[in-house]
Design a protein around this motif. Structure first.
Motif, PDB file in Angstrom:
ATOM      1  N   UNK A  51      40.692  93.020  28.250  1.00 49.25           N
ATOM      2  CA  UNK A  51      39.434  92.992  27.508  1.00 49.25           C
ATOM      3  C   UNK A  51      39.245  91.618  26.851  1.00 49.25           C
ATOM      4  N   UNK A  52      39.479  90.590  27.629  1.00 44.55           N
ATOM      5  CA  UNK A  52      39.405  89.218  27.130  1.00 44.55           C
ATOM      6  C   UNK A  52      38.048  88.953  26.501  1.00 44.55           C
ATOM      7  N   UNK A  53      38.097  88.418  25.298  1.00 39.73           N
ATOM      8  CA  UNK A  53      36.886  88.094  24.554  1.00 39.73           C
ATOM      9  C   UNK A  53      36.385  89.224  23.665  1.00 39.73           C
ATOM     10  N   UNK A  54      36.884  90.425  23.869  1.00 39.44           N
ATOM     11  CA  UNK A  54      36.476  91.571  23.056  1.00 39.44           C
ATOM     12  C   UNK A  54      37.407  91.649  21.848  1.00 39.44           C
ATOM     13  N   UNK A  55      36.869  91.409  20.670  1.00 42.46           N
ATOM     14  CA  UNK A  55      37.676  91.420  19.454  1.00 42.46           C
ATOM     15  C   UNK A  55      37.400  92.648  18.589  1.00 42.46           C
ATOM     16  N   UNK A  91      40.260  87.908  37.295  1.00 37.37           N
ATOM     17  CA  UNK A  91      39.166  88.788  36.886  1.00 37.37           C
ATOM     18  C   UNK A  91      39.697  90.143  36.450  1.00 37.37           C
ATOM     19  N   UNK A  92      40.650  90.666  37.207  1.00 35.76           N
ATOM     20  CA  UNK A  92      41.263  91.952  36.869  1.00 35.76           C
ATOM     21  C   UNK A  92      42.059  91.846  35.564  1.00 35.76           C
ATOM     22  N   UNK A  93      42.764  90.739  35.387  1.00 38.57           N
ATOM     23  CA  UNK A  93      43.527  90.539  34.152  1.00 38.57           C
ATOM     24  C   UNK A  93      42.588  90.492  32.946  1.00 38.57           C
ATOM     25  N   UNK A 118      42.547  89.097  23.550  1.00 46.09           N
ATOM     26  CA  UNK A 118      42.863  89.363  24.948  1.00 46.09           C
ATOM     27  C   UNK A 118      43.143  88.126  25.772  1.00 46.09           C
ATOM     28  N   UNK A 119      43.347  86.988  25.106  1.00 41.00           N
ATOM     29  CA  UNK A 119      43.695  85.759  25.826  1.00 41.00           C
ATOM     30  C   UNK A 119      45.132  85.887  26.310  1.00 41.00           C
ATOM     31  N   UNK A 120      45.326  85.714  27.604  1.00 38.58           N
ATOM     32  CA  UNK A 120      46.637  86.004  28.176  1.00 38.58           C
ATOM     33  C   UNK A 120      47.316  84.821  28.836  1.00 38.58           C
TER      34      UNK A 120
END
Length: 102
Positions: free
Chosen positions: A11-15, A4-6, A81-83
């Motif tokens: 900003x995963x999903x924010x493009x 969740x923190x990652x 933000x996909x990690x």
């Protein structure tokens, strides 16, 4: 650091341009290079890199390709933000940078 923190830090999903700029700043910090040095590597002006870091422009394909080929920071991270696909050592350093106060 939990997932969740990652996701929050990356900003995963924010493009948006702003989110891409945040990830770009972290990726450039990871390289240890200056904007001018990176600009030289991709045959662009330093002002182009500055505009991308400020969020005035999305990261260029040339810059993202350079970050991927030379520093293993991939397009999925840069744009969305996909990690999960990042190499472990790269992800660890990026999250340290993203978590540090600016």
């Amino acid at each position: 650091m939990d997932s969740t923190e990652k996701k929050r830090l990356a900003m995963t999903g924010d493009m948006s341009r702003a989110a891409c700029a945040t990830r770009l700043r972290a990726a450039i910090t990871l390289t240890g290079m200056t904007q001018t040095e990176i600009a030289t590597q991709i045959n662009r002006k330093a002002s182009s890199i500055t505009n991308q870091i400020k969020g005035d422009q999305f990261p260029s394909r040339e810059l993202m390709n350079y970050l991927y080929e030379e520093h293993r920071v991939d397009f999925n991270f840069m744009m969305a933000g996909s990690h999960n696909q990042l190499p472990g050592d790269v992800a660890e350093k990026l999250f340290e940078i993203l978590a540090s106060p600016t």
